[in-house]
Motif scaffolding. Structure first.
Motif, PDB file in Angstrom:
ATOM      1  N   MET A   1     -52.945 -62.201  69.102  1.00  0.00           N
ATOM      2  CA  MET A   1     -53.777 -61.750  70.206  1.00  0.00           C
ATOM      3  C   MET A   1     -55.219 -61.573  69.721  1.00  0.00           C
ATOM      4  SD  MET A   1     -53.549 -58.230  72.443  1.00  0.00           S
ATOM      5  CE  MET A   1     -51.977 -58.696  73.153  1.00  0.00           C
ATOM      6  N   PRO A   2     -56.204 -62.126  70.475  1.00  0.00           N
ATOM      7  CA  PRO A   2     -57.602 -61.970  70.064  1.00  0.00           C
ATOM      8  C   PRO A   2     -58.023 -60.510  70.045  1.00  0.00           C
ATOM      9  CG  PRO A   2     -57.365 -63.681  71.724  1.00  0.00           C
ATOM     10  CD  PRO A   2     -56.048 -62.993  71.646  1.00  0.00           C
ATOM     11  N   LEU A   3     -58.999 -60.225  69.209  1.00  0.00           N
ATOM     12  CA  LEU A   3     -59.552 -58.881  69.157  1.00  0.00           C
ATOM     13  C   LEU A   3     -60.362 -58.600  70.411  1.00  0.00           C
ATOM     14  CD1 LEU A   3     -60.869 -58.854  65.472  1.00  0.00           C
ATOM     15  CD2 LEU A   3     -58.691 -57.951  66.319  1.00  0.00           C
ATOM     16  N   SER A   4     -60.468 -57.337  70.781  1.00  0.00           N
ATOM     17  CA  SER A   4     -61.322 -56.972  71.906  1.00  0.00           C
ATOM     18  C   SER A   4     -62.777 -57.120  71.479  1.00  0.00           C
ATOM     19  CB  SER A   4     -61.045 -55.523  72.324  1.00  0.00           C
ATOM     20  OG  SER A   4     -61.527 -54.627  71.347  1.00  0.00           O
ATOM     21  N   TRP A   5     -63.670 -57.216  72.480  1.00  0.00           N
ATOM     22  CA  TRP A   5     -65.095 -57.311  72.162  1.00  0.00           C
ATOM     23  C   TRP A   5     -65.589 -56.043  71.478  1.00  0.00           C
ATOM     24  CZ3 TRP A   5     -67.813 -61.282  71.327  1.00  0.00           C
ATOM     25  CH2 TRP A   5     -67.652 -62.465  72.044  1.00  0.00           C
ATOM     26  N   ASN A   6     -65.016 -54.931  71.866  1.00  0.00           N
ATOM     27  CA  ASN A   6     -65.425 -53.687  71.207  1.00  0.00           C
ATOM     28  C   ASN A   6     -65.136 -53.758  69.708  1.00  0.00           C
ATOM     29  OD1 ASN A   6     -66.178 -52.676  73.664  1.00  0.00           O
ATOM     30  ND2 ASN A   6     -64.291 -51.525  74.002  1.00  0.00           N
ATOM     31  N   GLU A   7     -63.943 -54.245  69.357  1.00  0.00           N
ATOM     32  CA  GLU A   7     -63.571 -54.361  67.957  1.00  0.00           C
ATOM     33  C   GLU A   7     -64.437 -55.404  67.254  1.00  0.00           C
ATOM     34  OE1 GLU A   7     -61.464 -53.838  64.351  1.00  0.00           O
ATOM     35  OE2 GLU A   7     -61.663 -52.603  66.155  1.00  0.00           O
ATOM     36  N   ILE A   8     -64.714 -56.507  67.921  1.00  0.00           N
ATOM     37  CA  ILE A   8     -65.538 -57.567  67.323  1.00  0.00           C
ATOM     38  C   ILE A   8     -66.945 -57.040  67.023  1.00  0.00           C
ATOM     39  CG2 ILE A   8     -66.675 -59.773  67.819  1.00  0.00           C
ATOM     40  CD1 ILE A   8     -64.112 -60.584  69.331  1.00  0.00           C
ATOM     41  N   LYS A   9     -67.525 -56.316  67.974  1.00  0.00           N
ATOM     42  CA  LYS A   9     -68.869 -55.776  67.757  1.00  0.00           C
ATOM     43  C   LYS A   9     -68.874 -54.784  66.590  1.00  0.00           C
ATOM     44  CE  LYS A   9     -71.561 -54.756  71.167  1.00  0.00           C
ATOM     45  NZ  LYS A   9     -72.107 -54.171  72.418  1.00  0.00           N
ATOM     46  N   SER A  10     -67.826 -53.979  66.506  1.00  0.00           N
ATOM     47  CA  SER A  10     -67.735 -53.011  65.400  1.00  0.00           C
ATOM     48  C   SER A  10     -67.643 -53.734  64.058  1.00  0.00           C
ATOM     49  CB  SER A  10     -66.526 -52.103  65.613  1.00  0.00           C
ATOM     50  OG  SER A  10     -66.357 -51.217  64.537  1.00  0.00           O
ATOM     51  N   ARG A  11     -66.856 -54.785  64.018  1.00  0.00           N
ATOM     52  CA  ARG A  11     -66.708 -55.548  62.783  1.00  0.00           C
ATOM     53  C   ARG A  11     -68.010 -56.263  62.432  1.00  0.00           C
ATOM     54  NH1 ARG A  11     -60.910 -58.331  61.808  1.00  0.00           N
ATOM     55  NH2 ARG A  11     -59.537 -56.600  62.399  1.00  0.00           N
ATOM     56  N   ALA A  12     -68.729 -56.751  63.452  1.00  0.00           N
ATOM     57  CA  ALA A  12     -70.005 -57.438  63.204  1.00  0.00           C
ATOM     58  C   ALA A  12     -71.021 -56.485  62.577  1.00  0.00           C
ATOM     59  CB  ALA A  12     -70.543 -58.026  64.510  1.00  0.00           C
ATOM     60  N   LEU A  13     -71.040 -55.260  63.054  1.00  0.00           N
ATOM     61  CA  LEU A  13     -71.965 -54.273  62.501  1.00  0.00           C
ATOM     62  C   LEU A  13     -71.614 -53.971  61.040  1.00  0.00           C
ATOM     63  CD1 LEU A  13     -74.354 -52.444  63.199  1.00  0.00           C
ATOM     64  CD2 LEU A  13     -72.705 -50.688  63.907  1.00  0.00           C
ATOM     65  N   ALA A  14     -70.319 -53.839  60.755  1.00  0.00           N
ATOM     66  CA  ALA A  14     -69.890 -53.590  59.377  1.00  0.00           C
ATOM     67  C   ALA A  14     -70.222 -54.778  58.482  1.00  0.00           C
ATOM     68  CB  ALA A  14     -68.389 -53.303  59.354  1.00  0.00           C
ATOM     69  N   PHE A  15     -70.031 -56.016  59.017  1.00  0.00           N
ATOM     70  CA  PHE A  15     -70.347 -57.226  58.257  1.00  0.00           C
ATOM     71  C   PHE A  15     -71.831 -57.237  57.879  1.00  0.00           C
ATOM     72  CE2 PHE A  15     -72.014 -61.569  58.309  1.00  0.00           C
ATOM     73  CZ  PHE A  15     -71.213 -62.200  57.377  1.00  0.00           C
ATOM     74  N   SER A  16     -72.709 -56.906  58.822  1.00  0.00           N
ATOM     75  CA  SER A  16     -74.155 -56.913  58.558  1.00  0.00           C
ATOM     76  C   SER A  16     -74.510 -55.957  57.429  1.00  0.00           C
ATOM     77  CB  SER A  16     -74.917 -56.523  59.833  1.00  0.00           C
ATOM     78  OG  SER A  16     -74.668 -57.440  60.859  1.00  0.00           O
ATOM     79  N   ARG A  17     -73.887 -54.795  57.421  1.00  0.00           N
ATOM     80  CA  ARG A  17     -74.179 -53.812  56.372  1.00  0.00           C
ATOM     81  C   ARG A  17     -73.633 -54.275  55.024  1.00  0.00           C
ATOM     82  NH1 ARG A  17     -72.333 -48.816  60.282  1.00  0.00           N
ATOM     83  NH2 ARG A  17     -74.300 -48.645  61.459  1.00  0.00           N
ATOM     84  N   GLN A  18     -72.443 -54.882  55.041  1.00  0.00           N
ATOM     85  CA  GLN A  18     -71.820 -55.330  53.795  1.00  0.00           C
ATOM     86  C   GLN A  18     -72.636 -56.409  53.110  1.00  0.00           C
ATOM     87  OE1 GLN A  18     -67.852 -56.807  54.364  1.00  0.00           O
ATOM     88  NE2 GLN A  18     -67.670 -57.588  52.258  1.00  0.00           N
ATOM     89  N   TRP A  19     -73.249 -57.317  53.922  1.00  0.00           N
ATOM     90  CA  TRP A  19     -73.915 -58.494  53.360  1.00  0.00           C
ATOM     91  C   TRP A  19     -75.451 -58.410  53.454  1.00  0.00           C
ATOM     92  CZ3 TRP A  19     -71.484 -62.085  50.526  1.00  0.00           C
ATOM     93  CH2 TRP A  19     -70.073 -62.135  50.611  1.00  0.00           C
TER      94      TRP A  19
END
Length: 961
Positions: A1-19
């Motif tokens: 099942m695809p992730l919700s947009w809320n989860e995707i946005k949260s992961r995108a923010l974490a990705f930006s900080r990590q990299w």
């Protein structure tokens, strides 16, 4: 099942900080993009590859940093490197890629900055890594979310049908045909759509075909059979040894993959055809349109004209808007600010049911479902606003979505389109679920398929509609029943319609589509009775929640305009009015439009009707049949689709006023033996000089309008001795005799006894007026005229021997043209002038009863003189252009201004006569003219004895007697 947009946005923010400190292309590129895919819950190895080898533009070997065939190409650079050279480098890879692998999205990145180019939509954006969460929707396709707007005009609809057509042809050529082929194609359609809309793992179906089947196609059929079995098996009951790639596919259910099929034999080209179909973006298809296009691939001839018989989305909206959607939208606008009423309105939407008894591929049902879901989405937005959740995307929609495909029902006589209709509803359901997911940030899907629409494969004219959907549970009946003229039905259609029309007099005149109107009226009556019985059992009047539909269902059909014109009106609508049917809205004649190549030209009406006499009736007028409708409120809509009393015109044998009687011209029934072109006449006279005096000018409607010569060898008055002395003429007489004897018609065989005479003979002794039976609907006026008695008029002309100049003026006026447009039958789109319907029912201004209270006296000599003067001016204006035919003079593009001015003055004179007969001083349009004419007709005919309306033969001579 695809992730919700809320989860995707949260992961995108974490990705930006990590990299945020990443800089080195060689060391960090691969882990960077692995983590990037993880934002969407996707393992990049399932879909993409690094350092993909490709031939560069101009030759040489290149390596794409990251490549996902058909989806995404990434060129990565170290931090601070300019992005334009990276973009140029990426574009240089395109010539070396197979067409079906060309990506729709291109990304160039230096870790700190993303430049994203949507190649299909021709848009792009550049943003910083720290803002990725703000723009992450540009990458929604990775998770299966598609941001594009689905439009009927999208070329992908045609491309998809054509590629499925090639696959169909390849399979059929291999010997895989019939029912098995139809079911296989429907399943593949679902898989292709599922691949691009997050039902399947991202590009899972395409990857399965590419990676798990041999290039020669030898095992593609068995592999598909295995996949279909997996899709039909719940996850918890699958074989434990099932490989990981197949296990990733979801359980679909809905019986779509239930039936066992023979295994198809693929080869390399057939497998390539399937992969070519996989390469399209199937999320962009319009299920309403694609269903009909998909059906057409099964017929090679139909495929050459893809979509020729498909109802456009625009026309569907013309029907469903006034039938239910406009009313629901207006109700929503009233309640959207009131929490409890909004809640009740949402519950009401779930109770509505829709029934298309000739659903084809389901396009009416699909568009209705999509619009109902769009309205529900507005309800959810309004509810979130009232609850203070607007903009927070925190509403739990899983329990709030109420509308489902089981509210939609249909009957389709062919099995394949019935299957497509069901799948199309599932597809649009998922498209709308993705919109909900997009709106509220939560993934919402209905997989496995638990709820299904009820699409019955059967004959709508022999089935009991109540077995598909009980009448008392039905809200709306709608659709586009088949168009077949009364004279063109095959034996099966004639038998089916005859059973439906059993209680209706003169039903042989009715077109096939009329059977759906009759069955719909009976269905409504059944609902009315069922509701009354339920109310009686309850011992009380209906309340809003007591029964699903307190009123019988309302209906609307697209039809050819023939059922609202000519003789069919009296037969069909005479019966419908007797059942208590009222017309609620109507689109007057418009041009049928299609969304594909080779558009079919059909002139249609839309009629909305029911047993209730509802307020707010609307007629949709068209200034141009290809233009846009203009809504006009109406007090009443009669069967001719004008704002006038409910009445139908009978076939009258005589005019309703003291005016000249009319008849048809001569009808030879000669197989063309007595008719000649000028050259043929001259050649005949050269061989038979004595025949010269027996030739007379011959005019039918076409000759009259276009001004060319034809001749008739009229031997009815030729003395026997003189005839026997003309051997060439005798050959013609003998040929006519043999032709009539060979006829299957007994009356025609009888005519063989008098072969020199015509079947119908009408030869006035003085100049006479003629009206062409058929005339182009493009003309503002049907051209009338006068002929001399030495000319023989054919049965394609209507003859008025005693017509005065004032009679000519009235019949040549805009007033009479408005009447003709409203009530005449049509041949294709051309006017077909009927004696018994158009002429004999026409209310003349000179016959108004003087006894009407508050009415001025009848116009008498003064108005007649004014009309005669203006009529003569029209004839004089024509005479200025002696070298022009009537077709030239009355073509809208070539009509001389002088003639048009003369006609307008004649119109004013005739309008004045009708004003003196009780009409208004001016008319805004034809609809107002016809409305008054029906009122005048009702007044005039109320004074006639009933016997005057009974059918009788027109007075004219018929031989033999």
């Amino acid at each position: 099942m695809p992730l919700s947009w809320n989860e995707i946005k949260s992961r995108a923010l974490a990705f930006s900080r990590q990299w945020e400190d990443a800089a080195d292309e060689k060391q960090q590129s691969i882990p960077f993009w692995i983590d990037f895919f993880d934002i969407f819950g996707i393992g990049n190895r399932r879909v993409a590859s690094f350092e993909h080898a490709v031939k560069k533009h101009g030759g040489g070997q290149g390596y794409v940093d990251l490549f996902w065939p058909g989806q995404l190409l990434v060129e990565q650079k170290s931090r601070g490197k300019p992005l334009q050279p990276a973009y140029d480098q990426a574009m240089g890879y395109f010539p070396g890629l197979p067409e079906r692998d060309l990506p729709h999205t291109l990304v160039v990145c230096d870790f700190a900055t993303f430049r994203v180019i949507d190649l299909d939509a021709r848009r792009e954006i550049t943003f910083a890594l720290k803002d990725l969460h703000k723009h992450v929707r540009w990458f929604g396709f990775i998770a299966g979310y598609q941001a594009q707007t689905i439009t009927p005009q999208d070329p992908v609809n045609i491309k998809a049908a054509e590629r499925m057509g090639r696959l169909h042809d390849a399979l059929k050529k291999s010997g895989y045909t019939g029912h098995a082929l139809e079911v296989l194609l429907v399943r593949l359609l679902f898989c292709l759509f599922a691949d691009d809309t997050a039902i399947f793992p991202a590009q899972g179906f395409r990857a399965f075909i590419e990676e798990r089947t041999a290039p020669d196609g030898s095992d593609t059929g068995p592999r598909l059979a295995q996949l279909f079995q997996v899709l039909n098996t719940a996850e918890d009951t699958r074989n434990k040894n099932l490989d990981e790639q197949l296990r990733a596919f979801p359980y679909v259910n809905g019986k779509l993959f239930d039936e066992g099929l023979p295994i198809a034999d693929f080869d390399a080209p057939t497998r390539e055809a399937l992969l070519d179909a996989c390469a399209l973006d199937w999320s962009a298809i319009s299920p309403a349109i694609f269903g009909s296009l998909f059906q057409s691939i099964m017929d090679e001839q139909a495929r050459r004209n893809l979509g020729a018989h498909y109802t456009s989305e625009e026309n569907i909206l013309k029907l469903i808007g006034p039938l239910f959607l406009d009313e629901l939208r207006a109700e929503f606008d009233k309640v959207k600010g009131q929490r409890n009423r909004l809640f009740d309105f949402h519950k009401k939407l779930r109770t509505l049911t829709f029934f298309d008894p000739a659903c084809g591929c389901g396009n009416f049902l699909v568009i209705s479902y999509r619009e109902l879901r769009a309205l529900e989405l507005d309800v959810l937005r309004a509810a979130a606003l009232l609850q203070g959740h607007a903009g927070q995307r925190s509403v739990d929609v899983h329990q709030l979505i109420g509308i489902n495909v089981d509210q939609f029902h249909g009957i389709e006589i062919e099995e394949f389109p019935a299957q497509i209709a069901q799948v199309a509803l599932w597809l649009v359901d998922h498209q709308m679920n993705l919109r909900v997911s997009e709106e509220f940030g939560q993934y919402f899907a209905r997989i496995p398929l638990v709820t299904s629409p009820r699409i019955v494969h059967g004959n709508a004219l022999t089935l009991d509609w109540g077995e598909v959907l009980p009448a008392a549970r039905c809200s709306y009946v709608l659709g586009n029943p088949p168009f077949v003229g009364a004279k063109f039905m095959n034996d099966a259609q004639r038998a089916d319609s005859r059973a439906v029309f059993a209680s209706i007099d003169n039903a042989g005149l009715l077109d096939f589509v009329a059977a759906w109107y009759v069955k719909a009226a009976r269905y409504m009556q059944t609902a009315k009775l069922q509701n009354q019985e339920l109310f009686a059992l309850a011992g009380r009047a209906p309340e809003p929640d007591f029964i699903q539909n307190a009123e019988p269902p309302r209906a609307a059909f697209v039809s050819t305009n023939s059922i609202t014109q000519g003789e069919q009106v009296g037969v069909l609508w005479g019966w419908l009015l007797g059942q208590g049917v009222h017309i609620h809205f109507a689109h007057r004649t418009f041009s049928w439009t299609n969304e594909a190549r080779g558009k079919a030209a059909v002139h249609c009406v839309i009629v909305g009707f029911g047993l209730q006499d509802r307020p707010g009736k609307v007629i949709y007028e068209y200034a141009d049949i290809k233009g846009q409708p203009h809504a006009v409120p109406a007090a009443n809509i009669n069967p001719y689709l004008v704002d006038a009393p409910d009445l139908v015109l009978p076939r009258r044998s005589k005019p309703i006023g003291d005016v000249p009687e009319i008849g048809i011209g001569n009808k030879p029934i000669d197989d063309g033996n007595y008719l000649f072109t000028t050259a043929e006449r001259d050649a005949f006279i050269a061989a038979e000089p004595a025949a010269a005096k027996w030739f007379r000018r011959w005019l039918g409607a076409d000759e009259f309008l276009n001004g060319y010569e034809r001749w008739c060898l009229w031997l009815g008055d030729c003395p026997p001795a003189e005839l026997r002395a003309m051997p060439e003429a005798m050959k013609r007489v003998q040929a006519v005799k043999e032709f009539r004897l060979a006829s299957k018609s007994a009356p025609t065989q009888k005519l063989a006894a008098t072969p020199t005479r015509f079947h119908v003979e009408f030869m006035p002794a003085a100049p006479f007026m003629v009206i062409p039976e058929v005339s182009s609907e493009r003309r503002e006026y049907i051209p009338l005229g006068y002929l001399e008695p030495d000319t023989l008029a054919s049965n394609k002309l209507r003859l008025l021997p005693q017509a005065t100049l004032a009679d000519f003026g009235v019949l040549q006026s805009a007033m009479h043209m408005a009447w003709t447009r409203a009530v005449s039958g049509r041949l294709k789109s051309d006017f077909q002038y009927s004696i018994n319907i158009v002429y004999n029912n026409f209310p003349w201004p000179f016959n108004t009863p003087d006894s009407e209270p508050n009415q001025p006296p009848a116009p008498a000599s003064q108005s007649r003189a004014a009309i005669e003067f203006a009529a003569q001016a029209v004839l004089d204006a024509r005479a200025q252009f002696a070298g022009s035919s009537l077709a030239d003079l009355y073509d809208p593009l070539t009509m001389p201004p002088a003639l048009l001015r003369a006609h307008h003055k004649l119109d004013a004179a005739v309008d004045k006569a009708y004003q003196l007969a009780g009409g208004p001083k001016a008319y805004k349009n034809d609809a107002e003219r016809v409305a008054f004419l029906f009122t005048l007709y009702q007044r005039l005919t109320s004074l006639l004895p009933a016997a005057a309306a009974k059918p009788a033969r027109v007075r004219q001579t018929s031989h033999p007697t």
